[in-house]
Scaffold this active site. Structure first.
Site, PDB file in Angstrom:
ATOM      1  N   CYS A 116     -22.555  -9.123  34.964  1.00  0.00           N
ATOM      2  CA  CYS A 116     -23.357  -8.460  36.009  1.00  0.00           C
ATOM      3  C   CYS A 116     -22.510  -7.586  36.926  1.00  0.00           C
ATOM      4  O   CYS A 116     -23.037  -6.746  37.642  1.00  0.00           O
ATOM      5  CB  CYS A 116     -24.120  -9.492  36.822  1.00  0.00           C
ATOM      6  N   HIS A 256     -26.704  -6.275  43.267  1.00  0.00           N
ATOM      7  CA  HIS A 256     -27.104  -6.718  41.930  1.00  0.00           C
ATOM      8  C   HIS A 256     -28.433  -7.468  42.049  1.00  0.00           C
ATOM      9  O   HIS A 256     -28.634  -8.249  42.975  1.00  0.00           O
ATOM     10  CB  HIS A 256     -26.016  -7.632  41.359  1.00  0.00           C
ATOM     11  N   ASN A 286     -33.460  -9.038  36.009  1.00  0.00           N
ATOM     12  CA  ASN A 286     -32.009  -8.869  35.997  1.00  0.00           C
ATOM     13  C   ASN A 286     -31.592  -8.169  34.698  1.00  0.00           C
ATOM     14  O   ASN A 286     -31.630  -8.779  33.632  1.00  0.00           O
ATOM     15  CB  ASN A 286     -31.353 -10.258  36.119  1.00  0.00           C
TER      16      ASN A 286
END
Ligand code: UT7
Length: 331
Positions: A116, A256, A286
């Site tokens: 990520c 994020h 995500n």
């Protein structure tokens, strides 16, 4: 005269059409819209459907859009870095495939894996080639086809992730705009909480690994949450402090998109109101390395030249970090 910095001069993205809503997930696993919304902030996510459709399909669209927007001939691209944990193949690098498909015949490229935090790592790496004077046009791609490594019978992970990809162009800037600072961190002991058990050299693919579902994302959500919420907030506060920034000085936080609660904790720690925080987790979930460039793409029309922007992420590895940049053009 200020030293040459690397500035983002264009951003583009690609999201697949297929929408996987919480309502549909309710029919697939034992979950419900209220739980997913309350615990994560996610309502729906996009999925890339079809045979033989890898990350490069999305990345090529993102990079082509980027070139069209900036009037850039792909032959001008010097380097393309692709941040992802879901490359088309173990090898060759997806960066090479993207370059081939967009006609970037003069570019070299490589993939970078930092889960990520991949886009932060890749942006910082790409910036070095601009700052050093070695290259004039660097494309940084961040994206993942998470649906390719998600077990859609595992309610702990399948509700979170989605597919998507973004790309930015980096060019030299001598006006004091662009990437000012970055802090990147890693802690390999975090591997135990978030990883893909098989498919690498340690545990190559076999019938046994497939039957044991070891090619899917394994995540101990609670443990990851604890590390994420602390480290993402800490590193964001740290980059502000070392650049003398207060909440009022920051125009946008680009966090994020892993969990709305982690985003809120980070913004709170930075002293930022909700209006200054880019949040699209509700629509896309995500997308791992894709979240940050996809946010920049969506908010691009609202960004102003000189805006102070903080990008921040936490993910598998563990990896985490923050970047401070001054936006280099008007939306
Ligand atoms: O981007 C990469 C980095 N990753 C992250 O940052 C993710 C960080 N972690 C998280 O976002 C959260 O931990 C999750 C969203 C993954 C999970 O939320 P949580 O609040 O930590 O839930 P939990 O895992 O502690 O589970 C709480 C309860 C459990 O039931 P019991 O044991 O209390 O009866 C779970 O079995 O919720 C249950 N549960 C669910 N219920 C409905 C777990 N998943 C689901 C679900 N639907 N999908």
């Amino acid at each position: 005269m200020s030293k040459t910095a690397a500035a983002i001069t264009a951003v583009h993205g690609y999201l697949p059409d297929f929408v996987l809503s919480n309502a549909v997930l309710e029919t697939m696993v034992d979950t419900n819209d209220a739980w997913i919304t309350e615990r994560t902030g996610i309502k729906e996510r996009r999925i890339l459907k079809g045979e033989d459709q890898g990350l490069s399909v999305m990345a090529v669209e993102a990079v082509k859009g980027l070139c069209a927007k900036r009037g850039l001939d792909p032959l001008e691209i010097d380097l393309l870095i692709c941040a992802t944990v879901t490359p088309d193949h173990q090898f060759p690098a997806t960066a090479n495939i993207i370059c081939d498909k967009v006609g970037a015949k003069n570019a070299w490229g490589f993939d970078l894996m930092a889960a990520c935090s991949g886009f932060l790592y890749a942006l910082t790496t790409g910036a070095q080639f601009i700052e050093s004077g070695r290259h004039k046009k660097v494309v940084v791609v961040g994206g993942d086809k998470m649906s390719s490594i998600i077990d859609y019978t595992d309610r702990a992970t399948c509700i979170i992730f989605g597919d998507g990809c973004g790309a930015v162009l980096l060019e030299p800037n001598d006006e004091g705009l662009g990437i000012i600072d970055s802090i990147l961190r890693a802690d390999g002991s975090g591997c135990q909480y978030l990883h893909q058990k098989a498919g690498g050299s340690k545990r190559p693919a076999s019938i046994k690994t497939v039957e044991a579902k070891e090619h899917f994302v394994y995540q101990e959500g609670k443990a990851v949450f604890k590390f994420a919420v602390t480290n993402m907030a800490d590193v964001s506060a740290e980059i502000m402090e070392r650049n003398g920034l207060k909440g009022d000085d920051v125009a946008w936080l680009v966090p994020h998109q892993a969990n709305k609660r982690i985003i809120d904790a980070t913004a709170h720690r930075m002293g930022l109101p909700d209006e200054k925080v880019m949040v699209n987790i509700g629509k896309y979930g995500n997308t791992t390395a894709g979240t940050l460039p996809l946010c920049l793409w969506e908010w691009e029309p609202r960004l102003k030249k000189g805006d102070n922007i903080i990008l921040s992420a936490f993910g598998g590895g563990f990896t985490w970090g923050a970047i401070y940049l001054k936006w280099a053009y008007g939306g």
